[in-house]
Scaffold this motif. Sequence first.
Motif, PDB file in Angstrom:
ATOM      1  N   ALA A   1       0.827  -1.218   0.000  1.00  0.00           N
ATOM      2  CA  ALA A   1       0.000   0.000   0.000  1.00  0.00           C
ATOM      3  C   ALA A   1       0.853   1.258   0.000  1.00  0.00           C
ATOM      4  N   HIS A   2       2.067   1.175   0.565  1.00  0.00           N
ATOM      5  CA  HIS A   2       2.911   2.366   0.652  1.00  0.00           C
ATOM      6  C   HIS A   2       3.289   2.887  -0.736  1.00  0.00           C
ATOM      7  N   ARG A   3       3.242   2.036  -1.736  1.00  0.00           N
ATOM      8  CA  ARG A   3       3.608   2.474  -3.079  1.00  0.00           C
ATOM      9  C   ARG A   3       2.598   3.444  -3.669  1.00  0.00           C
ATOM     10  N   TRP A   4       1.362   3.403  -3.177  1.00  0.00           N
ATOM     11  CA  TRP A   4       0.289   4.206  -3.760  1.00  0.00           C
ATOM     12  C   TRP A   4      -0.184   5.320  -2.823  1.00  0.00           C
ATOM     13  N   SER A   5       0.325   5.379  -1.634  1.00  0.00           N
ATOM     14  CA  SER A   5      -0.197   6.307  -0.628  1.00  0.00           C
ATOM     15  C   SER A   5       0.422   7.691  -0.761  1.00  0.00           C
ATOM     16  N   THR A   6      -0.413   8.692  -0.536  1.00  0.00           N
ATOM     17  CA  THR A   6       0.061  10.076  -0.447  1.00  0.00           C
ATOM     18  C   THR A   6       0.479  10.400   0.977  1.00  0.00           C
ATOM     19  N   PHE A   7      -0.300   9.925   1.931  1.00  0.00           N
ATOM     20  CA  PHE A   7      -0.001  10.171   3.339  1.00  0.00           C
ATOM     21  C   PHE A   7       0.610   8.895   3.945  1.00  0.00           C
ATOM     22  N   HIS A   8       1.595   9.053   4.783  1.00  0.00           N
ATOM     23  CA  HIS A   8       2.293   7.913   5.374  1.00  0.00           C
ATOM     24  C   HIS A   8       2.146   7.973   6.893  1.00  0.00           C
ATOM     25  N   GLY A   9       1.074   7.343   7.412  1.00  0.00           N
ATOM     26  CA  GLY A   9       0.828   7.352   8.841  1.00  0.00           C
ATOM     27  C   GLY A   9       1.730   6.393   9.591  1.00  0.00           C
ATOM     28  N   GLU A  10       1.898   6.677  10.881  1.00  0.00           N
ATOM     29  CA  GLU A  10       2.691   5.811  11.745  1.00  0.00           C
ATOM     30  C   GLU A  10       1.856   4.669  12.332  1.00  0.00           C
ATOM     31  N   ARG A  11       0.560   4.879  12.429  1.00  0.00           N
ATOM     32  CA  ARG A  11      -0.334   3.872  12.996  1.00  0.00           C
ATOM     33  C   ARG A  11      -1.549   3.698  12.074  1.00  0.00           C
ATOM     34  N   THR A  12      -2.108   2.488  12.089  1.00  0.00           N
ATOM     35  CA  THR A  12      -3.318   2.200  11.320  1.00  0.00           C
ATOM     36  C   THR A  12      -4.462   1.887  12.278  1.00  0.00           C
ATOM     37  N   LEU A  13      -5.511   2.685  12.148  1.00  0.00           N
ATOM     38  CA  LEU A  13      -6.723   2.491  12.943  1.00  0.00           C
ATOM     39  C   LEU A  13      -7.805   1.938  12.025  1.00  0.00           C
ATOM     40  N   VAL A  14      -8.327   0.781  12.361  1.00  0.00           N
ATOM     41  CA  VAL A  14      -9.401   0.175  11.586  1.00  0.00           C
ATOM     42  C   VAL A  14     -10.713   0.351  12.353  1.00  0.00           C
ATOM     43  N   VAL A  15     -11.703   0.922  11.678  1.00  0.00           N
ATOM     44  CA  VAL A  15     -13.027   1.090  12.273  1.00  0.00           C
ATOM     45  C   VAL A  15     -13.916  -0.025  11.752  1.00  0.00           C
ATOM     46  N   ALA A  16     -14.455  -0.826  12.650  1.00  0.00           N
ATOM     47  CA  ALA A  16     -15.355  -1.916  12.267  1.00  0.00           C
ATOM     48  C   ALA A  16     -16.762  -1.349  12.086  1.00  0.00           C
TER      49      ALA A  16
ATOM     50  N   ALA B   1      -2.096  -5.726   9.616  1.00  0.00           N
ATOM     51  CA  ALA B   1      -1.754  -5.695  11.046  1.00  0.00           C
ATOM     52  C   ALA B   1      -2.117  -4.324  11.603  1.00  0.00           C
ATOM     53  N   PRO B   2      -3.401  -4.081  11.910  1.00  0.00           N
ATOM     54  CA  PRO B   2      -3.777  -2.779  12.455  1.00  0.00           C
ATOM     55  C   PRO B   2      -3.203  -2.585  13.854  1.00  0.00           C
ATOM     56  N   ASP B   3      -3.053  -1.328  14.209  1.00  0.00           N
ATOM     57  CA  ASP B   3      -2.565  -1.008  15.548  1.00  0.00           C
ATOM     58  C   ASP B   3      -3.703  -0.896  16.563  1.00  0.00           C
ATOM     59  N   LEU B   4      -4.917  -0.668  16.057  1.00  0.00           N
ATOM     60  CA  LEU B   4      -6.087  -0.575  16.931  1.00  0.00           C
ATOM     61  C   LEU B   4      -7.327  -0.813  16.078  1.00  0.00           C
TER      62      LEU B   4
ATOM     63  N   PRO C   1     -10.311 -10.719  13.859  1.00  0.00           N
ATOM     64  CA  PRO C   1      -9.350 -11.771  13.518  1.00  0.00           C
ATOM     65  C   PRO C   1      -8.310 -11.958  14.621  1.00  0.00           C
ATOM     66  N   GLU C   2      -7.598 -13.048  14.526  1.00  0.00           N
ATOM     67  CA  GLU C   2      -6.533 -13.317  15.486  1.00  0.00           C
ATOM     68  C   GLU C   2      -5.479 -12.220  15.414  1.00  0.00           C
ATOM     69  N   GLY C   3      -4.851 -11.945  16.530  1.00  0.00           N
ATOM     70  CA  GLY C   3      -3.827 -10.921  16.588  1.00  0.00           C
ATOM     71  C   GLY C   3      -3.689 -10.411  18.001  1.00  0.00           C
ATOM     72  N   ASP C   4      -2.886  -9.374  18.157  1.00  0.00           N
ATOM     73  CA  ASP C   4      -2.676  -8.835  19.490  1.00  0.00           C
ATOM     74  C   ASP C   4      -3.020  -7.360  19.596  1.00  0.00           C
ATOM     75  N   CYS C   5      -3.568  -6.748  18.537  1.00  0.00           N
ATOM     76  CA  CYS C   5      -3.911  -5.329  18.629  1.00  0.00           C
ATOM     77  C   CYS C   5      -5.130  -5.152  19.529  1.00  0.00           C
TER      78      CYS C   5
END
Length: 559
Positions: free
Chosen positions: A5-20, A81-84, A95-99
């Motif tokens: 995804a980094h190849r196409w992104s304009t903004f480069h965030g440090e964390r990824t927040l996924v809203v369900a 691998a979302p951060d939150l 899904p399985e994970g530790d976030c």
Amino acid sequence: MGHDAHRWSTFHGERTLVVAARTVTSTVRALEVLPSLLRGDGRVTVVFAHDPTSAFSDGVLSLLHDAGCRVMPWAQLGDIAPDLILSASENIDVPEGDCPVLVLPHGVGFQKLVPDSRSARERLSGVVPDSLLESGRAWLAVSHPAQEEQLLATHPKAAGRTLLVGDPCFDELVGSWTRRKAYREALGVADHQRLVMVSSTWGPTSLLGTHPDLLPRLLAQLSCDDTRIGAILHPNVSAAHGTWQIRTLQAAALDAGLLLMPAVHSWRPALLAADVLVGDHGSVTLYGASAGIPLLLAAFGGDAVPGTAVHHLASLAPRLDPRGNLRQQLEDVVREHTPERYASVAAQAFAEPGHALARLRTALYHLLNLPEPSSPPPTPPVLPVPDPPATSVASWQVTTDVTKDSAAATITVRRIPATVTAYGENRPESATCFTYLSCADDERDLRLTESASVLVRRPPSPTSIEALGWIRDTLTRLPGSLLAASAVRGGSFLAGLRDGRVVEAAVTGPASDAGLPAAVVYACLRAGLPLDGAQVTLRIGDMRDEDVVLRLRPALTSD
């Protein structure tokens, strides 16, 4: 999203927040709070994951697309691998994970038992599955310490997994109260009118599930000149049945001017605009009562949890008798209401009002493992004015009562939209009480227009000559009518009778349309009162009086 995804992104965030995003209700809550929490912070990239497994998932994708959100399928969540993960729906399979997973309430606390989608049993609304609690990943935001105590009594595994943040929605209501007049104006509610707002949650024990005809009954028993009726329905009602079904079932009420509020954002300013609330055990009822609005409970389902704030509300609020005199019950509850009546309910539901967004931002950044922004903590935004959702009423059943004394006559006029007259009580005519059908010139039902005794032009005529021409043409085209009336730009009103006479009416106050002066002329004609030089008091419903002076003008001619 994806490994490259980094190849196409304009903004480069440090964390990824996924809203369900699972239901409209839960998605709206996330959309309402996140802009204030993440304002101007490019360190956090937000992506919405659509979970289509809910029985109430209809409308979620449209809501997200309208808001301009980037949406990914729920199945793809396991590939990143979302951060939150943030959700206002507790019934999600992460899904399985530790976030960590932050769960916001989409109502007020854990106050209702709802069907469990994983079994045939019921479960406590707002509580995540035990497996997520056992994993140590879940954090449940609560608005009051009492909710934590309630949660621990039924779900001991939630110990240490709650965050006291308050309620952002209630904070917005309290902070926006000063704009109440603007909300009323936006909804088309005049200063002299009372706005009755009806709130229904979803399910068979809800207000709408218990009394599906209450809306047209209210419209049929309350004069439309001094009362407006609105409705706030839980989004799950439209998600389950569709807006088409709702509009079909409530067609008579909608044609009668019902303010059916959109299910997403407009309900909060509409609630603040209300003079009285008719509700059930849903969160909107609790919000309204806690904000100080007079309340009548029309339904209270057995799925409300004892010991909660909404259950306490039920012990304090008077009950509506849906088959009784609705107008009198509303009058009584407004007269007897005191601002502090439900203060104990609010104190049990909302801790430290005004600080929810600030506390929520602190919790959010802690879970993201990022320093909180140096900008001042967010404060509750003022709610925007809503769009008016009502259809103009074009036909009325008009009842006039004439009372005379030595000084003058008083004519009381009550107008009920014609589409809901079947839900009202018909008064028999007498020597002083008359009932008739009145239609505006934009009425689409030709049967009503051809049956009307009085016809009214909706826009004011630019001149008296044009008004007289419209009156003459209308009486010729519709021979069954007794009179036709038009306002004239500048403030006067003209009514033409079937026998050719023309009556000019001057009204002291702001008559909303030509139908009210026309009612005075009709009543005088039926009661045998003089039409030339008569001065009468026009009593409009129960709210206001105006003086009306009548005088005859030259008769209508055919040229």
